[in-house]
Design a protein around this motif. Structure first.
Motif, PDB file in Angstrom:
ATOM      1  N   GLU A 186     -21.247 143.223  38.139  1.00  0.00           N
ATOM      2  CA  GLU A 186     -20.360 144.232  38.733  1.00  0.00           C
ATOM      3  C   GLU A 186     -21.108 145.525  39.017  1.00  0.00           C
ATOM      4  O   GLU A 186     -20.918 146.157  40.050  1.00  0.00           O
ATOM      5  N   ARG A 187     -21.948 145.920  38.096  1.00  0.00           N
ATOM      6  CA  ARG A 187     -22.719 147.141  38.326  1.00  0.00           C
ATOM      7  C   ARG A 187     -23.656 146.982  39.521  1.00  0.00           C
ATOM      8  O   ARG A 187     -23.819 147.903  40.309  1.00  0.00           O
ATOM      9  N   ALA A 188     -24.274 145.825  39.624  1.00  0.00           N
ATOM     10  CA  ALA A 188     -25.208 145.596  40.732  1.00  0.00           C
ATOM     11  C   ALA A 188     -24.456 145.675  42.063  1.00  0.00           C
ATOM     12  O   ALA A 188     -24.944 146.271  43.024  1.00  0.00           O
ATOM     13  N   TRP A 242     -31.602 144.723  44.334  1.00  0.00           N
ATOM     14  CA  TRP A 242     -31.345 144.032  45.600  1.00  0.00           C
ATOM     15  C   TRP A 242     -31.118 144.980  46.774  1.00  0.00           C
ATOM     16  O   TRP A 242     -31.458 144.676  47.905  1.00  0.00           O
ATOM     17  N   ARG A 243     -30.571 146.167  46.523  1.00  0.00           N
ATOM     18  CA  ARG A 243     -30.284 147.079  47.635  1.00  0.00           C
ATOM     19  C   ARG A 243     -31.537 147.589  48.332  1.00  0.00           C
ATOM     20  O   ARG A 243     -31.480 148.066  49.459  1.00  0.00           O
ATOM     21  N   ALA A 280     -33.935 153.689  38.240  1.00  0.00           N
ATOM     22  CA  ALA A 280     -33.715 153.885  39.676  1.00  0.00           C
ATOM     23  C   ALA A 280     -32.680 152.916  40.226  1.00  0.00           C
ATOM     24  O   ALA A 280     -32.348 152.954  41.406  1.00  0.00           O
ATOM     25  N   GLY A 281     -32.154 152.040  39.373  1.00  0.00           N
ATOM     26  CA  GLY A 281     -31.260 150.987  39.859  1.00  0.00           C
ATOM     27  C   GLY A 281     -29.838 151.108  39.350  1.00  0.00           C
ATOM     28  O   GLY A 281     -29.449 152.131  38.775  1.00  0.00           O
ATOM     29  N   PRO A 282     -29.050 150.047  39.549  1.00  0.00           N
ATOM     30  CA  PRO A 282     -27.623 150.089  39.208  1.00  0.00           C
ATOM     31  C   PRO A 282     -27.347 150.164  37.707  1.00  0.00           C
ATOM     32  O   PRO A 282     -26.263 150.567  37.301  1.00  0.00           O
ATOM     33  N   MET A 283     -28.323 149.787  36.897  1.00  0.00           N
ATOM     34  CA  MET A 283     -28.122 149.833  35.437  1.00  0.00           C
ATOM     35  C   MET A 283     -28.632 151.145  34.836  1.00  0.00           C
ATOM     36  O   MET A 283     -28.700 151.276  33.614  1.00  0.00           O
ATOM     37  N   ALA A 284     -28.989 152.114  35.666  1.00  0.00           N
ATOM     38  CA  ALA A 284     -29.476 153.391  35.134  1.00  0.00           C
ATOM     39  C   ALA A 284     -28.464 153.953  34.143  1.00  0.00           C
ATOM     40  O   ALA A 284     -27.264 153.974  34.403  1.00  0.00           O
ATOM     41  N   HIS A 285     -28.969 154.371  32.976  1.00  0.00           N
ATOM     42  CA  HIS A 285     -28.093 154.964  31.962  1.00  0.00           C
ATOM     43  C   HIS A 285     -28.937 155.918  31.142  1.00  0.00           C
ATOM     44  O   HIS A 285     -30.156 155.786  31.076  1.00  0.00           O
ATOM     45  N   PRO A 286     -28.282 156.891  30.513  1.00  0.00           N
ATOM     46  CA  PRO A 286     -29.043 157.813  29.677  1.00  0.00           C
ATOM     47  C   PRO A 286     -29.577 157.106  28.428  1.00  0.00           C
ATOM     48  O   PRO A 286     -29.077 156.042  28.049  1.00  0.00           O
ATOM     49  N   VAL A 287     -30.574 157.740  27.785  1.00  0.00           N
ATOM     50  CA  VAL A 287     -31.116 157.213  26.526  1.00  0.00           C
ATOM     51  C   VAL A 287     -29.979 157.049  25.510  1.00  0.00           C
ATOM     52  O   VAL A 287     -29.961 156.124  24.715  1.00  0.00           O
ATOM     53  N   ARG A 288     -29.013 157.966  25.580  1.00  0.00           N
ATOM     54  CA  ARG A 288     -27.775 157.768  24.804  1.00  0.00           C
ATOM     55  C   ARG A 288     -26.675 157.448  25.816  1.00  0.00           C
ATOM     56  O   ARG A 288     -26.093 158.347  26.425  1.00  0.00           O
TER      57      ARG A 288
END
Ligand code: ARG
Ligand code: ZN
Length: 881
Positions: A876-878, A843-844, A360-368
């Motif tokens: 940077e992503r955050a 943080w958002r 749900a956050g800025p580091m969200a990424h797919p399993v791949r």
């Protein structure tokens, strides 16, 4: 620099074999490498050979014995105009004693260790540092014999000889080709527990657990766990140990949990060392599952490895799934099916806390994942835990026997190769052509490519006239950074229906009798399932049993239904889940500003659980433990962490008072039987008894607190001793101070116990607004060190991540502290710093007072000139999302 999945190209050169020679010295280690290189079929004659290298000095480079020209770029060597096959010789210089990053070749406690996954081998010698280059390794280690009597590397020991000048030499040969990330060496003054075992195949194997001299009495559980792992993999998957010798080595400076180097697993001491006096039940469990995990990698990771790092979940998701199944099977063998459910609940709790918030956050990424700056940042809950859920859903869709068939086919097709997540899913589907997995493979595989946690919306209606119950399921998948307009995935929904008396209703679907528990497979955005022959006056659906998919179930359960499920559901997972929902609703109301209300129906339901003689103590303990503060935070649009802490604390206090007699009765009835044993049943009794103890402390009675203090002194095991200490600290009792001092004096020589001591204090509630001062004081303690990852984590992570109620302050002082420590740590160890950096991921969501201060702290780190690419990527992503 960004690396992308779509940029993958196969290597132009293969290194069929390599002879490595190490002349080990803390200040200047020479590494000589002689490689048999060959251009692969289909590669252009003009193709260059690209070698990675980082923080090492190149001494010599020869092709077929001759010095040749080459280009040196940042962290790369490029060789052109190469013959089709040739010998490449490279000599480099390493400075292990200066390696504080703990990646590559480094020192810990006066011994040499390596950590090469993901990109550490390039910090040892120049090499195409990518997992699809697999080579036979032949390794010679030379070192001073007195200082480094034990010399270990992968595979089999070929020879061990004394050399001139007090040095000695060991030669190791690994018969299996492997990528360089699985290379390892260890050299130092270590001792080992060893045992030979006879496998089901009839072959005997030498098993060894290496530790520092004083720690031999803490290796029994690790050895037992290893023996169980070997037996389990043979029995459940027909996979046996393929080496004569299997070694585990414990090291106290280590960035993560452990590493599956071929035949030479290297572990954080935390996941090896245990005896009753120093380790808790949770530590014993952690050792069992990590020893299993690394051992299971031997097949899922080492025999079949990843084509590139985007495929990391191919080995990690699958191996986490395997270690979870291992722990579940062991628990079930000891405590039956409810013990299996306890393990499942523990795993789901981790998934929902760590992974759902990541998704749900800025580091969200797919399993791949599709891109990264630093691959080390993608050893995440998504790749590991969600990846394991994806494998688990496959098992649910093809059945246990079908899953075994799929695994067999996977090894038949790919043993010895570096492959992709697609290859695995295809093998599973091909082995089970009639399964819903095979029929919906394209949609299923979106679990690998789409980030975010799906919401599963459910609604049901009973129609007495037609004697039917209709269940409508609908899925939605939120946008995540860089991804929107997502496609439906395949969601297996295990379920059952309960009648008004709590009995299971028979499930008639499409004219078929499905028994009392079935799996609906949602493959479209929305589908309707109509159950026939329903004669009940009311129906309570039990949905997503066993947590059959990693989704958020949105179903407007009335309290009465939840109480009904809690009392009667045949699925223990959903009984626990019903209690969690009931508790969560009450805490959320308190967070929103209503006074905490504990209604009689809710309290009676909890009492009934506590008093039910048929329920496992371990299960009761989970059921009575409210959701954690960060899980509660995820349920809210705007987060005020101290407020959440107060609401949850109010609930604990209220439960302490309302159920006081029951806590007392539990405490009295769960007295230990005999000496300490970490088995499932005894651990469950301790867990529940210590939960009762913690609640009784909330009542604040001096005599009781005195008794708990006595336990800190007298308990005969660390689980009970530490639980007593934690209970005193948690309520801020006067006796906490002398108890902490006593404890520290007693365990000053036990690093892992002192980690607990630091972590307990750093994560303790802020009773007086001075918690940050105490954390700073802890960092002044002579035993504190930022260099040692376990110790750094025990203070910094315990405060910044595990103590949201104290870390988030309206004055932003917690964030300023965080920014300071991220930068200090980044200069020493970027991988650990980047983990700490993630404490501000969400943080958002913070309420404005916190949010502005958090943003300022993030910006201050972003502005720092010297920042590793690891930490920079996180910051940077955050700021961007
Ligand atoms: N493969 C190891 C394991 O899961 C973990 C390696 C982690 N490496 C890293 N750079 N974070 O068993
Ligand atoms: Zn792993």
């Amino acid at each position: 620099r960004i690396t992308r999945l779509t940029d993958y190209t196969p290597p132009a050169y293969a290194i069929d074999s390599v002879h490595l020679r190490f002349d080990l010295d803390p200040a200047k280690t020479r590494v000589h490498s002689r490689m048999a290189v060959r251009r692969v079929a289909g590669a252009a004659e003009s193709a260059a050979l690209v070698l990675d290298g980082e923080d090492i000095t190149l001494l010599t480079l020869k092709v077929n014995g001759e010095f040749v020209a080459f280009r040196q770029e940042t962290d790369k060597l490029v060789l052109d105009k190469l013959p089709e096959a040739f010998t490449l010789e490279i000599e480099t210089l390493n400075v292990p004693q200066a390696n504080t990053q703990l990646a590559g070749l480094y020192m810990s406690g006066g011994a040499f260790f390596t950590q090469c996954e993901a990109e550490g081998f390039r910090r040892i010698t120049y090499w195409p540092d990518r997992p699809d280059v697999m080579s036979r390794f032949h390794v010679t280690l030379r070192a001073d014999k007195a200082a480094y009597p034990v010399l270990l590397s992968n595979g089999n020991l070929v020879s061990h000889t004394d050399l001139d000048g007090g040095r000695h030499e060991a030669v190791w040969d690994d018969p299996f080709p492997k990528p360089c990330y699985l290379f390892a060496l260890v050299a130092g003054n270590l001792v080992c527990r060893e045992q030979t075992v006879r496998a089901a195949s009839g072959k005997t194997h030498l098993l060894q657990v290496y530790v520092r001299a004083g720690d031999l009495d803490k290796t029994e559980h690790a050895m037992e766990s290893l023996i169980k792992s070997i037996a389990w993999d043979e029995q459940r998957f027909g996979l046996s140990l393929d080496l004569d010798r299997f070694m585990i080595v414990a090291v106290s400076d280590f960035n993560m949990g452990a590493m599956e180097n071929k035949g030479l697993n290297i572990f954080n001491t935390k996941y090896v060392l245990a005896n009753p006096a120093t380790a808790t039940d949770a530590d014993y469990d952690g050792i069992e599952s990590v020893v299993g995990h690394e051992y299971f990698h031997n097949w899922t990771g080492n025999r079949i490895t990843c084509r590139d790092w985007f495929q990391l979940s191919l080995k990690e998701g699958l191996t986490v799934f395997r270690d979870q199944e291992f722990s579940q099977d062991l628990a079930a063998a000891a405590g039956g099916e409810s013990a299996r459910a306890v393990k499942r609940i523990e795993d789901v709790r981790v998934l929902r806390t760590a992974q759902f918030s990541e998704d749900a956050g800025p580091m969200a990424h797919p399993v791949r994942p599709e891109q990264y700056q630093a691959i080390d940042n993608f050893y995440t809950a998504t790749v590991y835990e969600k990846g394991a859920e994806v494998v688990r859903m496959m098992q649910t869709l093809v059945g246990r026997a079908g899953f075994r068939k799929g695994m067999d086919l996977y090894f038949q097709r790919f043993d010895g190769q570096a492959v992709t997540c697609d290859d695995f899913a295809q093998a599973m589907a091909d082995a089970n052509p009639q399964s819903p997995l095979a029929q919906h493979l394209v949609a299923f595989k979106r679990w690998y490519s789409q980030a975010g946690t799906p919401h599963l919306h459910a609604s049901g209606s009973l129609d007495p006239a037609s004697r039917t119950y209709t269940l409508t399921l609908r899925q939605t998948l939120p946008d995540t950074p860089g991804q929107s307009d997502k496609q439906p995935q395949v969601i297996p929904v295990a379920m059952g229906l309960l009648g008004p008396d709590g009995a299971a209703l028979p499930l008639w679907l499409d004219g078929q009798d499905k028994g009392s528990d079935t799996v609906l497979v949602l493959t479209e955005t929305e589908q309707t399932f109509t159950f026939g022959n329903i004669d009940a006056a009311a129906v309570t659906p039990s949905l997503l049993r066993r947590f059959s998919a990693p989704v958020i179930l949105d179903y407007a359960y009335p309290d009465a239904d939840l109480l009904h499920l809690l009392a009667h559901d045949a699925d223990p997972f959903n009984r626990w889940e019903a209690a969690q929902r009931l508790t969560l609703a009450r805490v959320l109301a308190a967070v929103r500003g209503d006074e905490l209300q504990l209604d009689p129906a809710y309290l009676d339901a909890l009492r009934a659980v506590l008093r039910d003689p048929k329920l496992d103590p371990a299960f009761k303990e989970l059921l009575l433990t409210p959701p954690g503060e960060s899980y509660i935070a995820e349920q809210l649009d705007e987060v005020d962490p101290p407020r959440i802490h107060r609401a949850r604390q109010a609930l604990r206090t209220a439960l302490a008072h309302e159920l006081a007699d029951d806590w007392q009765a539990l405490w009295d009835s769960l007295t230990p039987q005999g000496g300490y044993s970490p088995d499932f049943a005894s651990a469950g009794r301790r867990a529940l008894r210590n939960l009762a103890q913690a609640h009784l402390c909330e009542l604040g009675q001096t005599s009781w607190l005195g008794r708990v203090y006595q336990r800190v002194k007298d308990a005969d095991n660390m689980t009970d001793r530490f639980a007593a200490l934690a209970a005193l600290v948690q309520v801020g009792a006067e006796l906490a101070k002398p108890a902490l001092e006593r404890f520290a004096a007693q365990f000053a020589g036990e690093a892992l116990v002192m980690d607990k001591w630091f972590a307990l204090q750093a994560s303790s509630p802020d009773h007086d607004g001075r918690q940050l001062d105490r954390v700073r004081a802890l960092m002044q303690h002579p035993a504190f060190s930022l260099q040692n990852p376990n110790r750094a984590r025990s203070v910094l992570f315990a405060y910044c991540q595990a103590n949201p109620g104290a870390f988030h302050r309206a004055d932003g002082a917690g964030y300023a502290f965080w920014a300071e420590q991220v930068q200090a740590l980044d200069a020493i160890n970027p991988q650990v710093a980047a983990r700490l950096a993630r404490a501000l991921d969400r943080w958002r969501k913070l309420a404005p007072v916190y949010r502005d201060a958090a943003q300022q702290a993030l910006r201050s780190v972003a502005d720092s000139a010297m920042l590793s690419s690891d930490t920079r990527e996180i910051i940077e992503r955050a700021l961007a999302n």
